[in-house]
Structure formats: C-alpha cells, structure tokens
Write a protein that holds these residues in place. Structure first.
Motif, PDB file in Angstrom:
ATOM      1  N   MET A   1      46.373 112.562 -68.316  1.00 51.39           N
ATOM      2  CA  MET A   1      46.608 111.205 -68.401  1.00 51.39           C
ATOM      3  C   MET A   1      47.649 110.783 -69.541  1.00 51.39           C
ATOM      4  N   ALA A   2      47.870 111.504 -70.275  1.00 51.09           N
ATOM      5  CA  ALA A   2      48.950 111.131 -71.428  1.00 51.09           C
ATOM      6  C   ALA A   2      50.192 111.278 -70.833  1.00 51.09           C
ATOM      7  N   LYS A   3      50.389 112.257 -70.025  1.00 46.75           N
ATOM      8  CA  LYS A   3      51.711 112.484 -69.131  1.00 46.75           C
ATOM      9  C   LYS A   3      52.023 111.130 -68.312  1.00 46.75           C
ATOM     10  N   ARG A   4      50.876 110.782 -67.586  1.00 53.48           N
ATOM     11  CA  ARG A   4      51.204 109.487 -66.893  1.00 53.48           C
ATOM     12  C   ARG A   4      51.343 108.295 -67.853  1.00 53.48           C
ATOM     13  N   ASP A   5      50.564 108.019 -68.733  1.00 54.80           N
ATOM     14  CA  ASP A   5      50.931 107.030 -69.974  1.00 54.80           C
ATOM     15  C   ASP A   5      52.478 107.243 -70.445  1.00 54.80           C
ATOM     16  N   LYS A   6      52.885 108.321 -70.661  1.00 55.44           N
ATOM     17  CA  LYS A   6      54.333 108.492 -71.008  1.00 55.44           C
ATOM     18  C   LYS A   6      55.319 107.698 -70.236  1.00 55.44           C
TER      19      LYS A   6
ATOM     20  N   MET B   1      51.262 102.546 -72.634  1.00 51.35           N
ATOM     21  CA  MET B   1      50.002 102.070 -72.720  1.00 51.35           C
ATOM     22  C   MET B   1      49.763 101.071 -74.003  1.00 51.35           C
ATOM     23  N   THR B   2      48.488 100.688 -74.085  1.00 48.47           N
ATOM     24  CA  THR B   2      48.237  99.717 -75.122  1.00 48.47           C
ATOM     25  C   THR B   2      47.830 100.242 -76.480  1.00 48.47           C
TER      26      THR B   2
ATOM     27  N   PRO C   1      64.083 106.524 -79.454  1.00 48.00           N
ATOM     28  CA  PRO C   1      62.910 106.270 -79.115  1.00 48.00           C
ATOM     29  C   PRO C   1      61.588 106.245 -80.051  1.00 48.00           C
ATOM     30  N   GLY C   2      61.768 106.956 -81.078  1.00 48.63           N
ATOM     31  CA  GLY C   2      60.891 106.891 -81.955  1.00 48.63           C
ATOM     32  C   GLY C   2      60.914 105.512 -82.972  1.00 48.63           C
ATOM     33  N   GLN C   3      61.678 105.006 -82.954  1.00 46.90           N
ATOM     34  CA  GLN C   3      61.646 103.700 -83.734  1.00 46.90           C
ATOM     35  C   GLN C   3      60.878 102.651 -82.909  1.00 46.90           C
ATOM     36  N   ASP C   4      60.640 102.634 -81.605  1.00 46.86           N
ATOM     37  CA  ASP C   4      59.812 101.797 -81.098  1.00 46.86           C
ATOM     38  C   ASP C   4      58.346 102.247 -81.272  1.00 46.86           C
ATOM     39  N   LEU C   5      57.513 101.302 -81.097  1.00 45.00           N
ATOM     40  CA  LEU C   5      56.213 101.535 -81.392  1.00 45.00           C
ATOM     41  C   LEU C   5      55.581 102.689 -80.181  1.00 45.00           C
TER      42      LEU C   5
ATOM     43  N   HIS D   1      51.141 109.767 -80.159  1.00 43.63           N
ATOM     44  CA  HIS D   1      51.270 111.132 -79.760  1.00 43.63           C
ATOM     45  C   HIS D   1      49.683 111.509 -79.451  1.00 43.63           C
ATOM     46  N   VAL D   2      49.731 112.254 -78.108  1.00 44.79           N
ATOM     47  CA  VAL D   2      48.368 112.673 -77.647  1.00 44.79           C
ATOM     48  C   VAL D   2      48.734 114.253 -77.402  1.00 44.79           C
ATOM     49  N   GLY D   3      48.203 115.196 -78.132  1.00 45.89           N
ATOM     50  CA  GLY D   3      48.338 116.358 -78.061  1.00 45.89           C
ATOM     51  C   GLY D   3      49.719 116.916 -78.190  1.00 45.89           C
ATOM     52  N   PRO D   4      50.152 117.544 -76.895  1.00 41.89           N
ATOM     53  CA  PRO D   4      51.613 117.948 -76.864  1.00 41.89           C
ATOM     54  C   PRO D   4      52.504 116.872 -76.110  1.00 41.89           C
ATOM     55  N   VAL D   5      52.026 115.702 -75.816  1.00 41.27           N
ATOM     56  CA  VAL D   5      52.775 114.565 -75.227  1.00 41.27           C
ATOM     57  C   VAL D   5      53.098 113.485 -76.370  1.00 41.27           C
ATOM     58  N   ASN D   6      54.615 113.614 -76.739  1.00 39.00           N
ATOM     59  CA  ASN D   6      54.778 112.709 -77.861  1.00 39.00           C
ATOM     60  C   ASN D   6      55.721 111.640 -77.390  1.00 39.00           C
ATOM     61  N   HIS D   7      55.710 110.701 -78.435  1.00 36.02           N
ATOM     62  CA  HIS D   7      56.426 109.152 -78.074  1.00 36.02           C
ATOM     63  C   HIS D   7      55.841 108.465 -76.671  1.00 36.02           C
ATOM     64  N   ILE D   8      54.491 108.515 -76.592  1.00 37.29           N
ATOM     65  CA  ILE D   8      53.939 107.696 -75.499  1.00 37.29           C
ATOM     66  C   ILE D   8      54.362 105.956 -75.795  1.00 37.29           C
ATOM     67  N   PRO D   9      55.111 105.327 -75.129  1.00 37.53           N
ATOM     68  CA  PRO D   9      55.397 103.752 -75.589  1.00 37.53           C
ATOM     69  C   PRO D   9      54.085 103.319 -75.464  1.00 37.53           C
ATOM     70  N   ILE D  10      54.160 102.358 -76.717  1.00 35.73           N
ATOM     71  CA  ILE D  10      53.079 101.341 -76.628  1.00 35.73           C
ATOM     72  C   ILE D  10      53.360  99.876 -76.385  1.00 35.73           C
TER      73      ILE D  10
END
Length: 69
Positions: free
Chosen positions: A1-6, A10-11, A51-55, A58-67
């Motif tokens: 799920m986190a890979k898809r959200d990346k 997500m909200t 990308p880290g400066q945007d909201l 992080h979910v497990g190994p998946v980092n910088h999932i945009p909110i």
C-alpha cells in the motif's frame, strides 16, 4: 500500500491510519519507521530544496510519501 501511496500521494488521515495500523500489528515496524507528516530541514543554507522539504511521511522502507491535503 505504501508503495502505491508514494506514486499517488496520501492525506494526513491516511498517515494517521498507517500509524494506528502499525500499533496493532503483532510484529510492527519500530515507531521511528512509521512517522509523519513532516518537512525535513535543508542540509545547509546553500543547499537546494528537494522532496524532503515538501510535506511527507515514512512507512517502513518507503520514504518521502507525499502528503496532499
């Protein structure tokens, strides 16, 4: 799920749901592996924003999932 959200974003509510789900799992990720929303600081005053400066979250190994709220 986190890979898809990346890919789709997500909200803040989705991020809270990931945190709640992680607490309920029998073998959860460590607490520092499921966190956000956050913005990372610049590495130095002269570095360019990435990308880290945007909201993001992080979910497990998946980092910088945009909110995107």
């Amino acid at each position: 799920m986190a890979k898809r959200d990346k890919k789709t974003g997500m909200t803040t509510g989705d991020m809270d749901a990931y945190k709640d789900l992680n607490k309920e799992l029998p073998d959860p990720f460590p607490a520092n592996k499921v966190h956000g929303p956050e913005r990372s600081p610049l590495r130095s005053p002269s570095s360019t924003p990435g990308p880290g400066q945007d909201l993001h979250g992080h979910v497990g190994p998946v980092n910088h999932i945009p909110i995107e709220d």
